[in-house]
Design an enzyme around this catalytic site. Structure first.
Site, PDB file in Angstrom:
ATOM      1  N   GLN A   1       5.113 -12.612 -11.847  1.00 62.36           N
ATOM      2  CA  GLN A   1       5.186 -11.233 -11.341  1.00 62.36           C
ATOM      3  C   GLN A   1       6.152 -10.381 -12.151  1.00 62.36           C
ATOM      4  O   GLN A   1       5.840  -9.266 -12.561  1.00 62.36           O
ATOM      5  CB  GLN A   1       5.689 -11.269  -9.890  1.00 62.36           C
ATOM      6  CG  GLN A   1       4.654 -11.606  -8.879  1.00 62.36           C
ATOM      7  CD  GLN A   1       4.364 -10.393  -8.014  1.00 62.36           C
ATOM      8  OE1 GLN A   1       5.263  -9.648  -7.655  1.00 62.36           O
ATOM      9  NE2 GLN A   1       3.115 -10.183  -7.707  1.00 62.36           N
TER      10      GLN A   1
ATOM     11  N   TYR B   1      -0.203   5.653  -3.388  1.00 63.41           N
ATOM     12  CA  TYR B   1      -1.071   5.966  -4.526  1.00 63.41           C
ATOM     13  C   TYR B   1      -2.134   6.981  -4.098  1.00 63.41           C
ATOM     14  O   TYR B   1      -2.427   7.944  -4.805  1.00 63.41           O
ATOM     15  CB  TYR B   1      -1.777   4.726  -5.086  1.00 63.41           C
ATOM     16  CG  TYR B   1      -0.916   3.492  -5.273  1.00 63.41           C
ATOM     17  CD1 TYR B   1       0.482   3.583  -5.317  1.00 63.41           C
ATOM     18  CD2 TYR B   1      -1.485   2.230  -5.422  1.00 63.41           C
ATOM     19  CE1 TYR B   1       1.257   2.442  -5.474  1.00 63.41           C
ATOM     20  CE2 TYR B   1      -0.715   1.091  -5.589  1.00 63.41           C
ATOM     21  CZ  TYR B   1       0.659   1.207  -5.600  1.00 63.41           C
ATOM     22  OH  TYR B   1       1.422   0.073  -5.750  1.00 63.41           O
TER      23      TYR B   1
ATOM     24  N   GLU C   1       4.226   4.756   9.423  1.00 60.54           N
ATOM     25  CA  GLU C   1       3.226   3.904  10.055  1.00 60.54           C
ATOM     26  C   GLU C   1       3.760   3.411  11.382  1.00 60.54           C
ATOM     27  O   GLU C   1       4.925   3.651  11.731  1.00 60.54           O
ATOM     28  CB  GLU C   1       2.831   2.736   9.136  1.00 60.54           C
ATOM     29  CG  GLU C   1       3.946   1.764   8.835  1.00 60.54           C
ATOM     30  CD  GLU C   1       3.574   0.715   7.783  1.00 60.54           C
ATOM     31  OE1 GLU C   1       2.743   1.006   6.901  1.00 60.54           O
ATOM     32  OE2 GLU C   1       4.113  -0.391   7.852  1.00 60.54           O
TER      33      GLU C   1
ATOM     34  N   HIS D   1       1.798  -5.389   7.315  1.00 61.98           N
ATOM     35  CA  HIS D   1       3.246  -5.343   7.079  1.00 61.98           C
ATOM     36  C   HIS D   1       3.991  -6.022   8.232  1.00 61.98           C
ATOM     37  O   HIS D   1       3.613  -5.865   9.392  1.00 61.98           O
ATOM     38  CB  HIS D   1       3.736  -3.891   6.982  1.00 61.98           C
ATOM     39  CG  HIS D   1       3.269  -3.191   5.747  1.00 61.98           C
ATOM     40  ND1 HIS D   1       3.040  -1.832   5.716  1.00 61.98           N
ATOM     41  CD2 HIS D   1       2.985  -3.644   4.514  1.00 61.98           C
ATOM     42  CE1 HIS D   1       2.639  -1.490   4.503  1.00 61.98           C
ATOM     43  NE2 HIS D   1       2.591  -2.581   3.752  1.00 61.98           N
TER      44      HIS D   1
END
Lengths: 387, 288
Positions: free
Chosen positions: B20, B159, B209, B247
Site C-alpha cells: 500500500q 471524489y 454520515e 465504516h
C-alpha cells in the site's frame, strides 16, 4: 461483536464479578436436570439471543418449581422471540439459561461504554435497575450518575466514591459496590469491551451485589488480540450472508427494497441508497466492494445479491479513482460471463477512464446492461426498471 | 492559501516499503507532493522510490526535516506509529489505516494532542490541496483548483462531490477526508474554523454520515463561528438502525446519530442541505 448472557457471565466469573449459579441448556430435559441440581425453589428460565428486551417478548420467565422449569423451557425453546431490538420476525431461541433465584432488596443499573463524543469510557450507574435506562434518563435524570474516565488516569478511588455517594450507598455497601465497579472496569479495559451493561445489578436481602443480567459487546477491530473471545462468536445470531460477504472483503447489509446496489466506498454506497429512495425507488441492500473491482470481487458481489430474490435490477455505481473504469468494466463483464444474470444491470461509471469503461460495456453485446455516466440519470433508470 | 497542507510540507511515509505504502507514495510523488523519505523498521539505509528509508521517524526527521507523515502501517501497529510520529516532533499525521482498535486510538490521540501533533483520520482518504500537495489515496486529477473547501467523512463520496464541483466550473481550495471511525483526529469543527480563516476558501461543502454526533457539534459551532456559506449532505438516510454501514463509526444506536437528526441540526444552523448527493452542484450554482 455481541455475545450471549451466559458467555458474558462466564467471563464475569473469571474476574470474580458476582453472578448467580446458572448453566446454558438446549432442551427442557436438560433444563429440568440442571434445575434439580440447584438448591432453592425458584428458578429463572432465560432465552439466549443477542437482542435485548427479552423479558418483554416473553423470553424470560420465573419458575416456582421444577415442573414449571420444564414447562417454560418447552415454551421458550424454539420460539421466535420478538423484542424491541429484533425485527418483526424475531429471533429463534436455540438455547436457554437456567439460573438459581435470589431474594432481591434493590435493583440498580451499571454500565461502562465508550462515549464517542467525549472520546473516553463513561461509567453509568443508576438507582433504578430492571427498567429501560433511557426512560429513567428522561423521567428522573438525577437518579443516574455518569462518570467519565480519562484514559490518562484510569479508574481512581475518587471516581468510585463519587458513584457510591451519588447512589446514596451506606459505608458497607459502598465497599462492596466499589469493588464490583473496579472488577468490571478491569474486565472492560483488558478485553477491549465496547459496552458492558448490567441491568439489573441486584442487592440481595443478605447484602450481596450480583449481576443478574449481562450484556457485552467487543470492539471488532481488537479481536485479533483476544482469540478466546473471538471463539465466542455465535454465527447463528449474525446474518450468514453478511459474514460471507465480509470474508471476501465486501460489506453487505440487506434491506427490503428491490434495487440491488453495488458501490465502491461506504459513504458513496449510503449516498446511492439515499438517492434511490429520494427519487422514489427502494434499495435492496448496502454493498461496499471497497477499492478494487476485479472479476472475483464483482462475481462474489453478484452471488451475494442473487440470494435476495426481491432484486429486480442491479445498480452499479463506481467512482474510478486509483481503480480505472476500463478495468472495472472488464471486471463486470468477466463476472457476467461467470454468472448468468437475467435481470437488468444499470452501470454508472465516472472518474479515471470513465469514457473507455462505458464504451466497453456498450459494445459488450449484453442486452441487459445499460451504461450511463450521469449519477442522477442512472438512478432514475434503475428505478424505472424496478417498477 | 489553503489549509493544513501546501507545496512546502516535507512528508515522510510510515509503512513506506509495504504494498500500500509503495503504491500510494509513488502516486503522491507523481502528483508533486514533497515526499522526502520513508520509515520501515530494519530497512534503514535503503533507497525506495528514489527516496531514503529510515528505521525510525526520529532519524527521518533529523535527516530530512520532515514535518508531516502519512501512515500506512497495519492496524495492529498503527497506533504505535502515531505515537512515534508525535514523539519525533511531526506536526501533522495523515492516518490511512483502517481497523485500529478504538482504545489504541484514544491513547494515541491523547499523546498527539500533548505533543501538538494534528491527526487526520484514521480510516480516511487523506488531504489534498490541488496543484500543490496530495497526502492520501485519492485520485489527484479529479480535484481542480478553486475556492470550495471540502470536508467529508468518506472517501469516494469526497471524489463524487469534487467531481460535481469541478463539472459545474468550480474547484477546490483544500479537500480533506476526516475518516469514518468512532475516534478520529481533526473533526468538522477544527477544519471548518480553518476554512473560515482561509482567504482562498469562499464556500464550504460538508459531507457527514450517520453515527456519532460530530455533525451535531459542528452545527452548534457553525451558528456562531462560520460566516461563509456551507452546503451540507448527510449520507445514510435509508440506513437501518443498529447496523454498521461499512465504516466502523457509521451506526445508528437507538435513535442517536440518524441522518434526519443531523440534517435538522445543520439546517437550523443555516447550512444549505441537499437531500441527494447529485444536487451539490445545483446548490453551488444557486448560491453564486
Amino acid at each position: 461483536m455481541n455475545i450471549h448472557e451466559y458467555q458474558a457471565k462466564k467471563l464475569f466469573s473469571d474476574y470474580e464479578i458476582p453472578i448467580l449459579k446458572g448453566e446454558v441448556v438446549f432442551s427442557s430435559d436438560g433444563a429440568y436436570e440442571y434445575a434439580k441440581s440447584l438448591k432453592g425453589d425458584i428458578f429463572a428460565v432465560k432465552a439466549q439471543i443477542h437482542a435485548g428486551g427479552r423479558g418483554l417478548g416473553g423470553g424470560v420467565k420465573i419458575a416456582k418449581n421444577l415442573k414449571e422449569v420444564r414447562e417454560f423451557s418447552d415454551e421458550i425453546l424454539g420460539m421466535q422471540l420478538i423484542t424491541p431490538q429484533t425485527d418483526e420476525h424475531g429471533q429463534e431461541v436455540k438455547k436457554i439459561y437456567i439460573e438459581e433465584g435470589a431474594d432481591i432488596s434493590h435493583q440498580y443499573y451499571l454500565s461502562i461504554v465508550l462515549d464517542r463524543g467525549l472520546e473516553k469510557p463513561v461509567i453509568i450507574a443508576s438507582l433504578d435497575g430492571g427498567v429501560n435506562i433511557e426512560d429513567v434518563a428522561l423521567s428522573s435524570p438525577e437518579r443516574i450518575i455518569t462518570t467519565e474516565i480519562d484514559s490518562l488516569i484510569g479508574l481512581q478511588s475518587f471516581h468510585i466514591a463519587n458513584i457510591c455517594s451519588g447512589l446514596a450507598l451506606c459505608k458497607e455497601d459502598s465497599k462492596v459496590f466499589g469493588a464490583f465497579i473496579e472488577k468490571l472496569y478491569k474486565f472492560y479495559i483488558e478485553n477491549d469491551v465496547e459496552l458492558v451493561e448490567i441491568n439489573p445489578l441486584i442487592k440481595t436481602t443478605d447484602n450481596h451485589f450480583i449481576a443478574l443480567d449481562a450484556k457485552v459487546s467487543f470492539d471488532e477491530n481488537a479481536l485479533y488480540r483476544h482469540p478466546k473471545i473471538e471463539e465466542l462468536r455465535d454465527i447463528e445470531e449474525e446474518e450468514e450472508i453478511e459474514l460471507e460477504a465480509n470474508s471476501h472483503g465486501l460489506k453487505y447489509v440487506e434491506l427490503d427494497g428491490n434495487i440491488g446496489c453495488m458501490v465502491n466506498g461506504a459513504g458513496l454506497a449510503m449516498a446511492v441508497m439515499d438517492m434511490i429512495k429520494h427519487e422514489g425507488g427502494s434499495p435492496a441492500n448496502f454493498l461496499d466492494i471497497g477499492g478494487g473491482a476485479s472479476v472475483e470481487t464483482v462475481t462474489k458481489a453478484f452471488e451475494i445479491m442473487q440470494t435476495n430474490r426481491k432484486i429486480k435490477v442491479i445498480f452499479i455505481n463506481i467512482f474510478g479513482g486509483i481503480v480505472r473504469c476500463d478495468l472495472v468494466a472488464n471486471g463486470i463483464l468477466g463476472a457476467m460471463n461467470e454468472i448468468k444474470l437475467d435481470i437488468p444491470l444499470v452501470v454508472r461509471l465516472e472518474g479515471t477512464n470513465a469514457k473507455q469503461g462505458l464504451e466497453i460495456l456498450e459494445n459488450s453485446g449484453y442486452q441487459n446492461i445499460v451504461a450511463i455516466s450521469d449519477l442522477e440519470k442512472a438512478t432514475k433508470k434503475s428505478i424505472e426498471l424496478s417498477k | 492559501m489553503s489549509i493544513l497542507v501546501n507545496k512546502n510540507n516535507k512528508i515522510i511515509v510510515q509503512g513506506f516499503t509495504g504494498k500500500q505504502g509503495t503504491f500510494h507514495a509513488e502516486q503522491c510523488i507523481a502528483y508533486g507532493s514533497n515526499i522526502v523519505g520513508g520509515v520501515t523498521p530494519n530497512k534503514g539505509g535503503q533507497t525506495h522510490l528514489g527516496k531514503p528509508v529510515f528505521n525510525t521517524v526520529s532519524e527521518a526527521v533529523k535527516q530530512t526535516g520532515a514535518d508531516t507523515t502519512i501512515i500506512f502501517v497495519p492496524p495492529y501497529f498503527a497506533a504505535k506509529a502515531i505515537l512515534e510520529a508525535a514523539n519525533a516532533g511531526i506536526s501533522l499525521a495523515v492516518v490511512i489505516t483502517e481497523g485500529i482498535p478504538f482504545k489504541d486510538m484514544i491513547h494515541a490521540k491523547l499523546y498527539a494532542t500533548k505533543e501538538s501533533m494534528k491527526i487526520i483520520g484514521p480510516n480516511c482518504p487523506g488531504i489534498i490541496t490541488p496543484d500543490e500537495c496530495k497526502i492520501g489515496i485519492m485520485p489527484g486529477d479529479i480535484f481542480k483548483k478553486g475556492n470550495v473547501g471540502l470536508i467529508s467523512k468518506s472517501g469516494t463520496l469526497t471524489y463524487e462531490a469534487s467531481h460535481q464541483i469541478s463539472s459545474c466550473g468550480y474547484g477546490i481550495s483544500t479537500a480533506i477526508g476526516i475518516g469514518g471511525d468512532p475516534i478520529i483526529g481533526l473533526s468538522f469543527i477544527e477544519v471548518l474554523s480553518m476554512f473560515e480563516d482561509d482567504e482562498e476558501t469562499k464556500t464550504i461543502v460538508l459531507i457527514g454520515e450517520i453515527g456519532g454526533n460530530l455533525e451535531i457539534e459542528a452545527a452548534e459551532f457553525i451558528k456562531t463561528n462560520i460566516k461563509k456559506p456551507i452546503i451540507g449532505f448527510i449520507a445514510g438516510a435509508t440506513a437501518p438502525k443498529g447496523k454498521r454501514m461499512g465504516h466502523a463509526g457509521a451506526i445508528i444506536s437507538g435513535d442517536k446519530g440518524s441522518a434526519k437528526e443531523k440534517k435538522k441540526a445543520l439546517e437550523e444552523a443555516g447550512v444549505h442541505m441537499v437531500d441527494s448527493v447529485a444536487h451539490i452542484s445545483t446548490m453551488l450554482e444557486n448560491l453564486h
